[in-house]
Design a protein around this motif. Structure first.
Motif, short mmCIF file in Angstrom:
data_model
loop_
_atom_site.label_atom_id
_atom_site.label_comp_id
_atom_site.label_asym_id
_atom_site.label_seq_id
_atom_site.Cartn_x
_atom_site.Cartn_y
_atom_site.Cartn_z
N PRO A 27 0.83 -1.21 0.00
CA PRO A 27 0.00 0.00 0.00
C PRO A 27 0.86 1.26 0.00
O PRO A 27 1.84 1.35 0.73
CB PRO A 27 -0.80 -0.11 1.29
N SER A 28 0.52 2.20 -0.86
CA SER A 28 1.24 3.47 -0.92
C SER A 28 0.77 4.41 0.17
O SER A 28 1.52 5.24 0.63
CB SER A 28 1.03 4.12 -2.29
N ALA A 29 -0.50 4.29 0.53
CA ALA A 29 -1.04 5.18 1.55
C ALA A 29 -2.27 4.56 2.19
O ALA A 29 -3.05 3.87 1.52
CB ALA A 29 -1.42 6.52 0.93
N LEU A 68 -9.32 4.22 3.78
CA LEU A 68 -9.02 4.18 2.35
C LEU A 68 -7.57 3.71 2.19
O LEU A 68 -6.67 4.28 2.81
CB LEU A 68 -9.19 5.56 1.73
N THR A 69 -7.38 2.68 1.39
CA THR A 69 -6.05 2.17 1.12
C THR A 69 -5.78 2.34 -0.36
O THR A 69 -6.54 1.84 -1.20
CB THR A 69 -5.94 0.68 1.51
N LEU A 70 -4.74 3.07 -0.68
CA LEU A 70 -4.37 3.34 -2.05
C LEU A 70 -3.09 2.58 -2.36
O LEU A 70 -2.09 2.74 -1.66
CB LEU A 70 -4.14 4.84 -2.24
N THR A 71 -3.13 1.73 -3.39
CA THR A 71 -1.98 0.94 -3.78
C THR A 71 -1.64 1.26 -5.23
O THR A 71 -2.48 1.08 -6.11
CB THR A 71 -2.27 -0.57 -3.63
N LYS A 72 -0.43 1.75 -5.46
CA LYS A 72 0.00 2.04 -6.82
C LYS A 72 0.16 0.74 -7.59
O LYS A 72 0.62 -0.26 -7.04
CB LYS A 72 1.33 2.79 -6.82
N ASP A 73 -0.21 0.76 -8.88
CA ASP A 73 0.01 -0.41 -9.71
C ASP A 73 1.11 -0.13 -10.73
O ASP A 73 1.57 1.00 -10.86
CB ASP A 73 -1.28 -0.90 -10.37
N SER A 74 1.53 -1.14 -11.44
CA SER A 74 2.67 -1.01 -12.34
C SER A 74 2.36 -0.19 -13.59
O SER A 74 3.26 0.21 -14.30
CB SER A 74 3.18 -2.39 -12.74
N SER A 75 1.09 0.08 -13.87
CA SER A 75 0.73 0.82 -15.07
C SER A 75 0.69 2.33 -14.84
O SER A 75 0.37 3.09 -15.74
CB SER A 75 -0.63 0.36 -15.59
N GLY A 76 1.00 2.77 -13.63
CA GLY A 76 0.97 4.19 -13.32
C GLY A 76 -0.33 4.63 -12.69
O GLY A 76 -0.53 5.80 -12.42
#
Length: 119
Positions: free
Chosen positions: A26-28, A52-60
């Motif tokens: 998770p990024s945040a 709220l959990t924000l997870t960056k993915d490999s596609s940006g």
């Protein structure tokens, strides 16, 4: 038989040692008490306390998971990267269309992600 065994051994070692294991971190994580009803994508969410959990993915982009304070899944959606930044802290940005509010952006320490707003 000997060559088959050697092939399987080499193949197994190549797979076991050569393939990196990716794990999404998770990024945040944001805990928010939102005092009004709002919409994310096509999901209408009542006022309340949410994680709220924000997870960056490999596609940006990013995956946003919203759970209630008991941990029950409320909604999951995808966002797209709309900018990078260099500031500490996290923010939720809501757009107002008439009397309705939409989660339009999640800003974290190094990036901001947009979530479509229907007009």
């Amino acid at each position: 038989m000997k060559y088959t065994f050697q092939f399987l051994l080499i193949f197994g070692l190549a797979i076991g040692l050569g393939v990196p294991i990716a794990s999404a971190q998770p990024s945040a994580k944001i805990n928010a008490a939102i005092p009004f009803n709002f919409t994310v994508g096509d999901k209408r969410i009542e006022a309340g306390e949410y994680n709220l959990t924000l997870t960056k993915d490999s596609s940006g982009g990013a995956i946003l998971v919203i759970t209630d304070r008991e941990g029950k899944l409320v909604h999951t959606t995808l966002g797209r990267l709309v900018g990078e930044r260099d500031r500490s802290g996290s923010d939720l940005v809501f757009a107002r269309v008439g009397d309705d509010r939409y989660l339009s952006k999640v800003v974290i320490e190094d990036s901001s992600f947009s979530f479509g707003v229907r007009r």
